[in-house]
Design a protein around this motif. Sequence first.
Motif, PDB file in Angstrom:
ATOM      1  N   ARG A 111       0.857  -1.181   0.000  1.00 55.35           N
ATOM      2  CA  ARG A 111       0.000   0.000   0.000  1.00 55.35           C
ATOM      3  C   ARG A 111       0.896   1.234   0.000  1.00 55.35           C
ATOM      4  O   ARG A 111       1.816   1.327   0.818  1.00 55.35           O
ATOM      5  N   GLN A 115      -3.874   7.044  -3.207  1.00 59.57           N
ATOM      6  CA  GLN A 115      -3.552   5.763  -2.575  1.00 59.57           C
ATOM      7  C   GLN A 115      -3.586   4.661  -3.620  1.00 59.57           C
ATOM      8  O   GLN A 115      -4.448   4.641  -4.489  1.00 59.57           O
ATOM      9  N   TYR A 171      -2.583   8.685  10.024  1.00 56.78           N
ATOM     10  CA  TYR A 171      -3.545   7.623   9.741  1.00 56.78           C
ATOM     11  C   TYR A 171      -4.609   8.222   8.823  1.00 56.78           C
ATOM     12  O   TYR A 171      -5.235   9.224   9.151  1.00 56.78           O
ATOM     13  N   ASP A 209      -7.046   6.282   6.961  1.00 56.42           N
ATOM     14  CA  ASP A 209      -8.196   5.439   6.621  1.00 56.42           C
ATOM     15  C   ASP A 209      -9.536   6.111   6.913  1.00 56.42           C
ATOM     16  O   ASP A 209     -10.492   5.970   6.156  1.00 56.42           O
TER      17      ASP A 209
END
Lengths: 382, 382
Positions: free
Chosen positions: A177, A188, A255, A257
């Motif tokens: 990733r 991404q 982070y 997400d």
Amino acid sequence: MRSLLIHVSKDSLSTALQAALKAISANSSSRVLSGIHIQAQAEGLTLTASNIRMTIEYKLPVKMDSMIVHKPGEIVVPACYFYEIIRKLDPGLIRLEIAETLILNIQSGYTQFRLCGMDTAEFPRIHYVDHPNTKKIRMKNTLLKQIFKHVVFAVSSLETRPVLTGVSLQIDNQNIRVVATDGIRLAQQVVENVEDYGVSPLNVIIPGSTLEDLLKIINDDEGSSTQIEIGQKQIRFISDGLRVQSALLEGTYPYVDNLIPQVYISEVIVKTERLLRVVERIAILAGESVTLGVYHSGILHLISRTADVGEAKEEIPLEYLEGEYFRVAFNGKYFRDILRAIDSDTLRIRFAGKERPLVIQPVDMTSSTLFLITPMRTQDGG
Amino acid sequence: MRSLLIHVSKDSLSTALQAALKAISANSSSRVLSGIHIQAQAEGLTLTASNIRMTIEYKLPVKMDSMIVHKPGEIVVPACYFYEIIRKLDPGLIRLEIAETLILNIQSGYTQFRLCGMDTAEFPRIHYVDHPNTKKIRMKNTLLKQIFKHVVFAVSSLETRPVLTGVSLQIDNQNIRVVATDGIRLAQQVVENVEDYGVSPLNVIIPGSTLEDLLKIINDDEGSSTQIEIGQKQIRFISDGLRVQSALLEGTYPYVDNLIPQVYISEVIVKTERLLRVVERIAILAGESVTLGVYHSGILHLISRTADVGEAKEEIPLEYLEGEYFRVAFNGKYFRDILRAIDSDTLRIRFAGKERPLVIQPVDMTSSTLFLITPMRTQDGG
């Protein structure tokens, strides 16, 4: 002083120089770092260039017609002059020799150059001390390029949050990733089930500038692969004669997400090339922002405006529409960069509300590329 | 406000705009001069752009498929935005309309631009008042280009002696002579027995920048010609739809005939392309000067040097040598510019002594082009 004497073809030397020169900063404050290190050994010629963050080394192995070492030796010469001279020489073999202390003689046909060199002692080297924790991965060049080329444009150009000037690389089992973001846009790429690299999970931040240079100099051949060596503070890419070593960025990558909306209000599909052409056009007047709207079934509206100059609007037929009509404004240049990074014929735009980023994805079975762009608050779109 | 409404093809409009834009200064201090004047009349569309020194007008006549005037009208719009917009539109017909005061609507397919305009009243025009003393000459475009293209590079870029920023044009009976010099280098072209222009002898100075722009925008077609109108303070070039009007430079051009040596000590002939390639190469290190020397029969030596960086030297076989050996040093960039302006396969260099300029001429029966370059006093060459 060491007495170097070699013959090398103009083509081989130019190729090696072009790769190594990517590490030369235009405005290097150090004189030695504006130089290129030339070293001839029994096995061949090595060119090395370096800046504070990155070192590039290019090896030309001995080869009967194009690379002959008569005497080993080494010198550092000004990179820009050396490259200009080699570029302007006639094709054919070039003779490089150190006959006097710190002077490189360059000869080709009737042409003779004497170039003043520098001491090699101060020049930084790539040290191949194998730390026991160094992780080694071998990856096909095509995969390496595919992974990074879609995301590297999205890194931040500001040094205010240094980690954002890099690309986050995570490898876990057979999954890779990569993420880049500057806080407004995010790119991404996830590649699953590649192959088992046999390394413990890793999570590092590679400078965006290193990756941009790397993408330009590694070759695209189907059969070529790159050995990636990841240490505590350094990363190395080794492919054919090329070695690129770069510092990793220290710090913790944010982070991301929870930035990616999971529930959507609307989804549209539109032809990529047509949308890109329209955005490039109306971006001429996108001084403040581009507003994207779906008001009538089947049509995507794009509007841009620059105060005191004018405005632009254009409509594009949609391939698919599901959900509510919506309107949102964002930075036109950022939107254009995202569209340019999409290879597939069509793309999907998902709208999750005015406070959430817009999600843009290529419509393509094999890809798991995802882009986010955060809306601007404007009279029109916010 | 006037209500313009036309259809024009993207190709025609782009061609007209590219020509007119040569008159737009990148850093114009006047807002109206950063604009382009668009005027539709029964006969067609006229685009005009202007700077303090020069005005360029380009007419697109009415033509069934590519230029249709529905309503006459005029407006001034920002040139750079207008050009960028037209450039990025899809091919085909473009609709231009003034529907609101000082707003130009630009439409093509689904694309709509609204561009804020300016008042046309302040915009400078080309006034075609025929002064009785205006001299009119019609010249083939091929001849016009040939005359000026070899000399215009040699004008001065410094405003300290304004006349030297221009090219001197003298026409006497059937002979044309043009000269440009900045005091170090000189370029002269003489064309004799052209045709009888039927005008009294004239002697004017045309700004070099006007000629550079003109050479880029007039076409090369064998059959095309340009009407040149020379007044007291102005010169106009009229060719097809194009009109370029420029101020002439006031003052007296220096008498240059006595600069050209008539008696030579040595003369050599050398291949132009080979010499140019060598000079481009050794100019990399020509920080101070290039030294040219003939020491041994049959060989031309070139040497250049940049302190603390290095030096270059190269030899070229001569085609011909007569007279004494000599050595002279001069500005390498100037020498290169002269070589680039020579079309013929071989060139002649004449040396008349260390205090006199070097004479460089194409070896070509038909040409009467002549270049001078003044030597520098250096340790090597002076």
